[in-house]
Write a protein that holds these residues in place. Sequence first.
Motif, PDB file in Angstrom:
ATOM      1  N   UNK A 476     -25.432  28.952  20.903  1.00  7.89           N
ATOM      2  CA  UNK A 476     -25.840  30.416  21.107  1.00  7.89           C
ATOM      3  C   UNK A 476     -27.190  29.947  21.788  1.00  7.89           C
ATOM      4  N   UNK A 477     -28.327  29.355  21.203  1.00  9.83           N
ATOM      5  CA  UNK A 477     -29.376  29.278  21.773  1.00  9.83           C
ATOM      6  C   UNK A 477     -29.316  29.007  23.327  1.00  9.83           C
ATOM      7  N   UNK A 478     -28.614  27.669  23.518  1.00  5.43           N
ATOM      8  CA  UNK A 478     -28.394  27.232  25.088  1.00  5.43           C
ATOM      9  C   UNK A 478     -27.775  28.453  25.837  1.00  5.43           C
ATOM     10  N   UNK A 479     -26.805  29.250  25.379  1.00  4.74           N
ATOM     11  CA  UNK A 479     -26.344  30.217  26.367  1.00  4.74           C
ATOM     12  C   UNK A 479     -27.539  31.179  26.525  1.00  4.74           C
ATOM     13  N   UNK A 480     -28.300  31.503  25.614  1.00  9.56           N
ATOM     14  CA  UNK A 480     -29.386  32.486  25.899  1.00  9.56           C
ATOM     15  C   UNK A 480     -30.560  31.822  26.672  1.00  9.56           C
ATOM     16  N   UNK A 481     -30.812  30.580  26.878  1.00 10.67           N
ATOM     17  CA  UNK A 481     -31.637  29.708  27.832  1.00 10.67           C
ATOM     18  C   UNK A 481     -30.927  30.039  29.125  1.00 10.67           C
ATOM     19  N   UNK A 482     -29.589  29.884  29.362  1.00 11.07           N
ATOM     20  CA  UNK A 482     -28.998  29.910  30.662  1.00 11.07           C
ATOM     21  C   UNK A 482     -29.182  31.469  31.038  1.00 11.07           C
ATOM     22  N   UNK A 483     -28.985  32.568  30.219  1.00  7.83           N
ATOM     23  CA  UNK A 483     -29.257  33.707  30.918  1.00  7.83           C
ATOM     24  C   UNK A 483     -30.755  34.029  30.890  1.00  7.83           C
ATOM     25  N   UNK A 484     -31.511  33.521  30.252  1.00  5.45           N
ATOM     26  CA  UNK A 484     -33.128  33.710  30.793  1.00  5.45           C
ATOM     27  C   UNK A 484     -33.518  33.035  32.159  1.00  5.45           C
ATOM     28  N   UNK A 485     -32.694  31.921  32.344  1.00  6.90           N
ATOM     29  CA  UNK A 485     -32.873  31.145  33.829  1.00  6.90           C
ATOM     30  C   UNK A 485     -32.415  32.021  34.861  1.00  6.90           C
ATOM     31  N   UNK A 486     -31.378  32.630  34.715  1.00  7.09           N
ATOM     32  CA  UNK A 486     -30.739  33.573  35.743  1.00  7.09           C
ATOM     33  C   UNK A 486     -31.563  34.531  35.985  1.00  7.09           C
ATOM     34  N   UNK A 487     -32.202  35.244  35.056  1.00  7.26           N
ATOM     35  CA  UNK A 487     -32.985  36.294  35.024  1.00  7.26           C
ATOM     36  C   UNK A 487     -34.549  36.144  35.369  1.00  7.26           C
ATOM     37  N   UNK A 488     -34.770  34.781  35.538  1.00 13.56           N
ATOM     38  CA  UNK A 488     -36.323  34.614  36.111  1.00 13.56           C
ATOM     39  C   UNK A 488     -37.058  34.814  34.906  1.00 13.56           C
ATOM     40  N   UNK A 489     -36.734  34.588  33.664  1.00 12.03           N
ATOM     41  CA  UNK A 489     -37.702  34.780  32.513  1.00 12.03           C
ATOM     42  C   UNK A 489     -37.711  33.471  31.754  1.00 12.03           C
ATOM     43  N   UNK A 490     -38.741  33.484  30.857  1.00 14.23           N
ATOM     44  CA  UNK A 490     -38.627  32.231  29.995  1.00 14.23           C
ATOM     45  C   UNK A 490     -38.499  32.961  28.274  1.00 14.23           C
ATOM     46  N   UNK A 491     -37.575  32.385  27.600  1.00  9.42           N
ATOM     47  CA  UNK A 491     -37.587  32.936  26.068  1.00  9.42           C
ATOM     48  C   UNK A 491     -37.548  31.743  25.537  1.00  9.42           C
ATOM     49  N   UNK A 492     -38.821  31.674  24.727  1.00  8.87           N
ATOM     50  CA  UNK A 492     -39.001  30.584  23.799  1.00  8.87           C
ATOM     51  C   UNK A 492     -38.386  30.738  22.425  1.00  8.87           C
ATOM     52  N   UNK A 493     -37.980  29.858  21.510  1.00  8.85           N
ATOM     53  CA  UNK A 493     -37.120  29.766  20.421  1.00  8.85           C
ATOM     54  C   UNK A 493     -38.048  30.451  19.350  1.00  8.85           C
ATOM     55  N   UNK A 494     -39.387  30.660  19.559  1.00  8.37           N
ATOM     56  CA  UNK A 494     -40.170  31.304  18.517  1.00  8.37           C
ATOM     57  C   UNK A 494     -40.072  32.762  18.702  1.00  8.37           C
ATOM     58  N   UNK A 495     -39.644  33.296  19.860  1.00  4.57           N
ATOM     59  CA  UNK A 495     -39.523  34.607  20.313  1.00  4.57           C
ATOM     60  C   UNK A 495     -38.419  35.426  19.728  1.00  4.57           C
ATOM     61  N   UNK A 496     -37.314  34.373  19.095  1.00 12.54           N
ATOM     62  CA  UNK A 496     -36.113  35.034  18.641  1.00 12.54           C
ATOM     63  C   UNK A 496     -36.155  35.173  17.199  1.00 12.54           C
ATOM     64  N   UNK A 497     -35.700  36.210  16.625  1.00 12.58           N
ATOM     65  CA  UNK A 497     -35.599  36.332  15.088  1.00 12.58           C
ATOM     66  C   UNK A 497     -34.268  35.820  14.744  1.00 12.58           C
ATOM     67  N   UNK A 498     -32.912  36.271  15.317  1.00 10.79           N
ATOM     68  CA  UNK A 498     -31.793  35.659  15.291  1.00 10.79           C
ATOM     69  C   UNK A 498     -30.920  35.876  16.517  1.00 10.79           C
ATOM     70  N   UNK A 499     -29.619  35.071  16.547  1.00  7.85           N
ATOM     71  CA  UNK A 499     -28.722  35.291  17.610  1.00  7.85           C
ATOM     72  C   UNK A 499     -27.484  34.992  16.812  1.00  7.85           C
TER      73      UNK A 499
END
Length: 577
Positions: A476-499
Motif C-alpha cells: 500500500x505505501x508503494x501505491x500511495x507513492x505512485x499516486x503522489x508522483x502522478x499528482x506532482x506532490x511528495x508524501x513522506x512516510x512520517x506524514x501518514x498515520x495509517x493506510x
Amino acid sequence: MSQESISYLEASARFSQESRLLPGSRFRVPGFACLRDDKNNGKCGSCILVSRSIPYSQITLPPHDSNCFNVVAVRALDISFLSVYIPDPNMSILTNLFSIIGALPPPVAVLGDFNIHHSSWGCYQNDSLSSAFLDLVDDHNLCILNDGSPTRRVLPGQNPKSAVDLSLCTPATSSRLTWLTLCNTHGSDHFPILMSFPDSSNYILPPRNPRLKFNLSKADWTLFSQSVDALLVNLSPVPHENTHAAYSIFRNALLSAAETAIPTKNASRGKIPSLPWWDSDCSDLCKQRKEAEMEYALHMSPANYISYKEVAARTVRTLSERKRLGWNMFYAAGSSTEFVNIYPRNRLPECGNEESLSDVVATINAEVQLAIQQALPGFLTEVTTSVTRAIEKKFAEFENSEKTLGNLYDIVKSSAAKNSVTIKKMQSENTNLTIQLKSLQSKLNAMEEASLKQEQWSRLQNVEVVGVPESAGESLPTIINGIAKQLNIKICQQELDFVHRIQAKRSVKGAPRNLIIRFHSRSKKDEVLSAARKCHGLTSKDIGMQDFEKAFDRVDHIILLQKLQQLGIHVDLYRKI
C-alpha cells in the motif's frame, strides 16, 4: 384456676390467685377446705384449697391491707405454705410481705402472682422492683424454684417470655421439691404450676371414693317400695322436739332401699365419674379449647388467638348452661306435685279427732312458713350475690375482649404505619431513580453527540481512494507513492498515520476494496485533494496498474454529510452514512 382444672388435677393442696370472691360468699369444692383472703370489691383475692384427708391448720397472719395485696397461709405436710397475689407491687408492699414471710415457722414455701419481671426467672426484661425483690429474697435466705419457663399466656405480638408467677422456698425444702408448668391453662391466662414431694411417704392420700350414680333405667321400683315399707313400718310418731332424728331415720331408709333396688353405674378404677350434668358436648368443647390453645402456642398469630378466645368463651358458656340445666332438672324432679304417702296410714301422728289433725296441719304450716321466713333473706342475698358476680364476670369478659381487640387494632395500626413508611420510602427511591435515569439518558445522548462530532472531526484528516485494483501481496505505501508522483506532490512516510483497505457499504462483486489514508495533519490532506482536482482524475494505468477506471474520489466527505444534514436527512440515516 378454673373449677374444671381443680377437679382434673389430683393434689393435696391447691393455691389460686385472683380468686375473685366476695368476702362472706360461699365457695365449696368437695373434699377440700377453702382458706381465703378476699378483696372488698370481689376482685383479686388469694385462696388455698387443702385436702381434708391430710392434717392441716391455718396460720394466723399479722394484719395487712387486703386492698393492696392478698395473702393466706396454712401449715400442712410439716411446711408453712403461703399464697400471695400482688396486683400492683411497690416497695412498701414487698417490705410488708417479707415481714409476714419472716414470721412463718420454717420450713416455708411461698407461691403467688407477684407481677414482677426479671430475666433470672424467665422474663424478657427487668423492671424497677426486681433488683430490690432479689435482695429481699437473699436477705430471708429463700430460693427461687422457677426454671425459666413462662407462666403466663401473652397476647399476639407480645414477647412470650412472661413469668410473673413465682415459687419460693427455704434451701432445705428446695432439695425435696420438683417444679414444672403444665401446658394446658384450662381457660385461664396463667399456666398451672405443679410442685411435688417425691419423698413425702408419711402423707399417703387415701383413695377417694368415686361419686356413684344410680342407674334409674334399671331400677326395681316394686322392690324399692317394699324395702321402704319394711324399713319404715316400725317408725314411731314424730315428736315435735326430735324432728332431726326422724329425718335421719327416714333418709337412711330411702338410701338403703335405693342401694337394694337400684343398681349403680360402673365407675372406672382410679377415676372419678364426671359430674351429673356433664355430657359429650362438654368433653368435645374442652378438647377443642385445648387444641386451639396448643395451636396458638405454636403460632402466636392474631387469627389463632381470636380462634382460641372464641372456643374458650363457647366452652365457658356451654358449661354454665349445662350446670343450670342440670340443676333445673333436679329441682323439677324433686318438686313434683304428686305426693307419695311415705308413712303407712296406721303410723300417722296420733290424733284424737279432726280438730287435732287440723292443729297438726296448722303447726306444720306455721313451721314451714317460719323456716321460709328465716331462709328467705339468706336465699335472696345469695341469689343477689350470684347475679352480681355473674354480671361482674360478664363485664370483666367484655373488658378483656375490648382490651384484646384494642391490642389487635394497635398491632394492625402499627403494621399499617410501618408499611406506609416503607411505601413512601420506595416511592421516594423510585422518584430518585427516575431522576437519575433521565440524567444518565441525557449524559448518554451528550456523549453520543460528542462521539459523533469527534468521529467526524477525525475523518477530516481521511482521504478515500476508490477503484485501485487489489492484488495479493500488494504494498500500500508503494501505491500511495505512485499516486503522489502522478499528482506532482511528495508524501513522506512520517506524514501518514495509517493506510488500509475497507469494504464499501454497497460492495459490487469483483470490485476492489477502497483505500483509506489518514494523514497526521489536515494541511497535507488538503494539499493532496487540491492536487487531485488539478489533475482531473487518475487511472490505474497512471500509477502502473492495468485498470483504466478513475481511482480517486475527489469529494470531501465532511462537505457531503453537511449538505445531507442541511437537506433534512433523518438522523438515523445520517449516522449510517
